[in-house]
Design a protein around this motif. Structure first.
Motif, PDB file in Angstrom:
ATOM      1  N   PRO A 131     -10.098   1.458   0.999  1.00  0.00           N
ATOM      2  CA  PRO A 131      -9.655   2.164  -0.210  1.00  0.00           C
ATOM      3  C   PRO A 131      -8.450   1.452  -0.809  1.00  0.00           C
ATOM      4  N   MET A 132      -8.568   1.015  -2.028  1.00  0.00           N
ATOM      5  CA  MET A 132      -7.472   0.294  -2.681  1.00  0.00           C
ATOM      6  C   MET A 132      -7.159   0.952  -4.020  1.00  0.00           C
ATOM      7  N   ASP A 133      -6.817   2.243  -3.965  1.00  0.00           N
ATOM      8  CA  ASP A 133      -6.396   2.902  -5.200  1.00  0.00           C
ATOM      9  C   ASP A 133      -4.944   2.554  -5.489  1.00  0.00           C
ATOM     10  N   GLN A 134      -4.365   3.185  -6.485  1.00  0.00           N
ATOM     11  CA  GLN A 134      -2.996   2.846  -6.873  1.00  0.00           C
ATOM     12  C   GLN A 134      -1.987   3.235  -5.798  1.00  0.00           C
ATOM     13  N   GLN A 135      -2.340   4.133  -4.900  1.00  0.00           N
ATOM     14  CA  GLN A 135      -1.433   4.573  -3.848  1.00  0.00           C
ATOM     15  C   GLN A 135      -1.507   3.680  -2.609  1.00  0.00           C
ATOM     16  N   ALA A 136      -2.428   2.749  -2.555  1.00  0.00           N
ATOM     17  CA  ALA A 136      -2.620   1.898  -1.372  1.00  0.00           C
ATOM     18  C   ALA A 136      -1.931   0.553  -1.571  1.00  0.00           C
ATOM     19  N   ARG A 137      -1.349   0.057  -0.465  1.00  0.00           N
ATOM     20  CA  ARG A 137      -0.707  -1.259  -0.511  1.00  0.00           C
ATOM     21  C   ARG A 137      -0.986  -1.994   0.798  1.00  0.00           C
ATOM     22  N   MET A 138      -1.018  -3.319   0.692  1.00  0.00           N
ATOM     23  CA  MET A 138      -1.043  -4.181   1.863  1.00  0.00           C
ATOM     24  C   MET A 138       0.240  -4.985   1.862  1.00  0.00           C
ATOM     25  N   LEU A 139       0.927  -4.996   2.986  1.00  0.00           N
ATOM     26  CA  LEU A 139       2.219  -5.656   3.084  1.00  0.00           C
ATOM     27  C   LEU A 139       2.209  -6.622   4.263  1.00  0.00           C
ATOM     28  N   THR A 140       3.079  -7.605   4.209  1.00  0.00           N
ATOM     29  CA  THR A 140       3.301  -8.478   5.352  1.00  0.00           C
ATOM     30  C   THR A 140       4.811  -8.585   5.551  1.00  0.00           C
ATOM     31  N   ASP A 141       5.200  -9.062   6.716  1.00  0.00           N
ATOM     32  CA  ASP A 141       6.617  -9.095   7.053  1.00  0.00           C
ATOM     33  C   ASP A 141       7.369 -10.130   6.217  1.00  0.00           C
ATOM     34  N   PHE A 142       8.596  -9.822   5.926  1.00  0.00           N
ATOM     35  CA  PHE A 142       9.515 -10.759   5.278  1.00  0.00           C
ATOM     36  C   PHE A 142      10.669 -11.042   6.232  1.00  0.00           C
ATOM     37  N   THR A 143      11.059 -10.018   6.967  1.00  0.00           N
ATOM     38  CA  THR A 143      12.051 -10.154   8.036  1.00  0.00           C
ATOM     39  C   THR A 143      11.555  -9.332   9.224  1.00  0.00           C
ATOM     40  N   GLY A 144      12.233  -9.438  10.326  1.00  0.00           N
ATOM     41  CA  GLY A 144      11.831  -8.670  11.504  1.00  0.00           C
ATOM     42  C   GLY A 144      10.714  -9.372  12.255  1.00  0.00           C
ATOM     43  N   ASP A 145       9.892  -8.585  12.926  1.00  0.00           N
ATOM     44  CA  ASP A 145       8.781  -9.146  13.694  1.00  0.00           C
ATOM     45  C   ASP A 145       7.870  -9.957  12.786  1.00  0.00           C
ATOM     46  N   SER A 146       7.487 -11.125  13.246  1.00  0.00           N
ATOM     47  CA  SER A 146       6.621 -11.999  12.453  1.00  0.00           C
ATOM     48  C   SER A 146       5.153 -11.652  12.648  1.00  0.00           C
ATOM     49  N   TYR A 147       4.378 -12.063  11.672  1.00  0.00           N
ATOM     50  CA  TYR A 147       2.926 -11.940  11.712  1.00  0.00           C
ATOM     51  C   TYR A 147       2.470 -10.491  11.791  1.00  0.00           C
ATOM     52  N   ARG A 148       3.037  -9.665  10.909  1.00  0.00           N
ATOM     53  CA  ARG A 148       2.593  -8.279  10.793  1.00  0.00           C
ATOM     54  C   ARG A 148       1.801  -8.102   9.508  1.00  0.00           C
ATOM     55  N   LEU A 149       0.805  -7.257   9.571  1.00  0.00           N
ATOM     56  CA  LEU A 149       0.051  -6.850   8.403  1.00  0.00           C
ATOM     57  C   LEU A 149       0.084  -5.326   8.392  1.00  0.00           C
ATOM     58  N   ILE A 150       0.490  -4.759   7.261  1.00  0.00           N
ATOM     59  CA  ILE A 150       0.680  -3.319   7.172  1.00  0.00           C
ATOM     60  C   ILE A 150      -0.184  -2.783   6.040  1.00  0.00           C
ATOM     61  N   PHE A 151      -1.013  -1.802   6.370  1.00  0.00           N
ATOM     62  CA  PHE A 151      -1.795  -1.091   5.371  1.00  0.00           C
ATOM     63  C   PHE A 151      -1.091   0.238   5.132  1.00  0.00           C
ATOM     64  N   GLU A 152      -0.749   0.520   3.890  1.00  0.00           N
ATOM     65  CA  GLU A 152      -0.025   1.746   3.555  1.00  0.00           C
ATOM     66  C   GLU A 152      -0.806   2.516   2.500  1.00  0.00           C
ATOM     67  N   GLU A 153      -1.012   3.810   2.762  1.00  0.00           N
ATOM     68  CA  GLU A 153      -1.715   4.680   1.831  1.00  0.00           C
ATOM     69  C   GLU A 153      -0.990   6.008   1.746  1.00  0.00           C
ATOM     70  N   SER A 154      -1.184   6.713   0.641  1.00  0.00           N
ATOM     71  CA  SER A 154      -0.606   8.035   0.455  1.00  0.00           C
ATOM     72  C   SER A 154      -1.719   9.067   0.343  1.00  0.00           C
ATOM     73  N   TYR A 155      -1.464  10.235   0.915  1.00  0.00           N
ATOM     74  CA  TYR A 155      -2.410  11.350   0.875  1.00  0.00           C
ATOM     75  C   TYR A 155      -1.654  12.634   0.580  1.00  0.00           C
ATOM     76  N   ASN A 156      -2.305  13.535  -0.118  1.00  0.00           N
ATOM     77  CA  ASN A 156      -1.693  14.825  -0.413  1.00  0.00           C
ATOM     78  C   ASN A 156      -1.577  15.698   0.832  1.00  0.00           C
ATOM     79  N   SER A 157      -2.488  15.512   1.779  1.00  0.00           N
ATOM     80  CA  SER A 157      -2.472  16.318   2.995  1.00  0.00           C
ATOM     81  C   SER A 157      -3.011  15.490   4.156  1.00  0.00           C
ATOM     82  N   LEU A 158      -2.734  15.945   5.364  1.00  0.00           N
ATOM     83  CA  LEU A 158      -3.291  15.274   6.539  1.00  0.00           C
ATOM     84  C   LEU A 158      -4.801  15.476   6.611  1.00  0.00           C
ATOM     85  N   ALA A 159      -5.283  16.565   6.052  1.00  0.00           N
ATOM     86  CA  ALA A 159      -6.733  16.792   5.992  1.00  0.00           C
ATOM     87  C   ALA A 159      -7.403  15.726   5.131  1.00  0.00           C
TER      88      ALA A 159
END
Length: 98
Positions: free
Chosen positions: A32-60
């Protein structure tokens, strides 16, 4: 609003392979790549991370997304190719308060 972050620690030297797999998954609409979804990678800290971030109105809503998308056979095949590149992973579930 809940923000879900799936954080993957990639194996050393595997970023390009993973990026190609992710690009393919996005192109095939396996993620799902709607406007609330992002893919990020590290800039500092632990190297070689890939982060998928999404927003939801509820846990359901989050649980529904998990069962609908990740249950598909095409996604399962893609994920089988993705997993060998991962050293470890964890998930953060955050509640937005402002």
């Amino acid at each position: 609003m809940y923000i879900i972050r799936d954080i993957f620690q990639l194996k050393f030297g595997h970023y390009r392979d993973v990026k190609a797999l992710v690009d393919d998954a996005v192109k095939r609409k396996l993620m799902p790549m709607d406007q609330q979804a992002r893919m990020l990678t590290d800039f500092t800290g632990d190297s070689y991370r890939l982060i998928f971030e999404e927003s939801y109105n509820s846990l359901a809503d989050f649980e529904k997304s998990l069962t609908e998308e990740m249950g598909k056979e095409e996604w399962q095949k893609w994920y089988a190719e993705f997993k060998p590149h991962i050293e470890s992973s964890h998930r953060e579930i955050l509640k937005q308060v402002m």
